[in-house]
Enzyme design. Structure first.
Site, PDB file in Angstrom:
ATOM      1  CD  GLN A 169      17.574  16.370  86.320  1.00  0.00           C
ATOM      2  OE1 GLN A 169      16.470  16.853  86.605  1.00  0.00           O
ATOM      3  NE2 GLN A 169      17.792  15.074  86.146  1.00  0.00           N
ATOM      4  CG  ASN A 222      11.915  19.576  83.548  1.00  0.00           C
ATOM      5  OD1 ASN A 222      12.335  18.869  84.460  1.00  0.00           O
ATOM      6  ND2 ASN A 222      11.855  19.144  82.308  1.00  0.00           N
TER       7      ASN A 222
END
Length: 348
Positions: free
Chosen positions: A149, A311
């Protein structure tokens, strides 16, 4: 898509303030800078190797010196934790020159809220004893490679997309990498705010209404943007609805994960979590839900139960992008709050 860490252009005073506010300092009340020149040089050499490996370029000599001091303090913290007989280890990863507060502001973007009750299709307490002891949806081909991200609070989008990718593969046999950027740009009327945070269940509501296109069609940029309606209209995957896992119930969460990857919210703000390397994490974390991730399995090692969690900080964080969180907590909310606000998409 790998997004390199871009260090803040903060003032020296602000960076000093951030470093002093790091929870890691609690381990070093008596800490003093290295007095022996050879010890300091050894740490400098280690830092230089680390900075070169992670492509660090600083705006000034002052910032580089401060980042070295933060790195030094974090390394002492990491080594202190690793000297204990814990079931997990830490490492000086790509976040090692970041004070914990800076790390939390840059990476954490889940907005906690209380889920409404919904139907729950995955069994009842009488049937939970029949669940498999080991589940890893990667082995079924239901999990795309770990994504990154970057310094954007879009974890909510990555969590929800991973869950949709999983159920789509389970139902169709095809693993398709889907677009987080579409959610960031186009899901703006439900309370989701792109890099400024959001909610997985609200993302499922958007996908239920609009479907979702592929990562290739609508690639990730790591920044907020204007919705591209043409790309959005090329929907590739649809879901019928979503369901919330009953609050604070690890058995029901296990039942859900046994059937599909599940979006979960956790408290990922501790220094131990920041520097996690491998093993079953049973370190410090609270219940302040601030990060969206995806539970893609569970299991047991050496008599210790764990959740397998994907994650979105790249494959160079943690255990190739994953963390094993302690399962079977005495607290009904689960380790780091993993059982507090879990949800999953329903395809048919």
């Amino acid at each position: 898509m790998e997004i390199p860490i871009v260090l803040w252009g903060a003032s020296l005073a602000l960076l000093i303030l951030l470093s002093l506010m790091s929870p890691a300092t609690a381990y070093f009340h008596n800490y003093k800078p290295l007095s022996k020149e050879d010890d300091r040089q050894a740490m400098k050499d280690r830092y230089d190797r680390w900075a070169a490996a992670h492509g660090r370029n600083y705006s000034s000599d002052e910032e580089r010196e401060l980042r070295f001091q933060v790195y030094h303090l974090n390394v002492l913290f990491i080594e202190q934790v690793n000297s204990q007989n814990y079931s997990y280890k830490l490492t000086d990863n790509k976040f090692a020159d970041m004070p914990n507060l800076e790390f939390r502001i840059a990476l954490l973007g889940y907005k906690p809220h209380f889920h409404n009750s919904t139907s729950f299709r995955h069994g009842n307490p009488l049937g939970f004893k029949g669940l498999p002891r080991h589940v890893d949806w990667r082995e079924n081909g239901s999990v795309t490679p770990v994504k990154n991200q970057g310094q954007c609070g879009s974890c909510w989008a990555f969590s929800s997309v991973a869950a949709v990718e999983g159920i789509n593969q389970i139902k169709t046999g095809k693993l398709v990498s889907l677009s987080e950027q579409e959610l960031m740009d186009c899901d703006v009327n439900t309370g989701n705010q792109g890099c400024n945070g959001g909610y997985m269940d609200k993302a499922f509501q958007f996908i239920q209404k609009n479907g979702l296109t592929t990562e290739e069609e609508y690639p990730y940029r790591g920044a907020n943007g204007k919705c591209d309606r043409d790309r959005m209209s090329n929907r590739k995957v649809e879901i019928r609805s979503y369901e919330n896992v009953p609050h604070n119930d690890e058995e029901r969460l296990q039942a859900a994960v046994a059937h599909q990857p599940v979006s979960v919210a956790i408290d990922a703000g501790s220094s131990e979590f920041q520097f996690y390397s491998h093993g079953i994490f049973n370190g410090r974390c609270g219940m302040d839900l601030n990060h969206g991730v995806t539970a893609v399995g569970y299991g047991e090692e050496d008599g210790k139960k764990y959740w397998l969690v994907k994650n979105s900080w790249g494959a160079d964080w943690g255990d190739s992008g994953y963390i094993k969180l302690h399962r079977g907590s005495r607290d009904d909310r689960g380790k780091c709050g993993i059982a507090m606000e879990a949800s999953y998409p329903v395809k048919d």
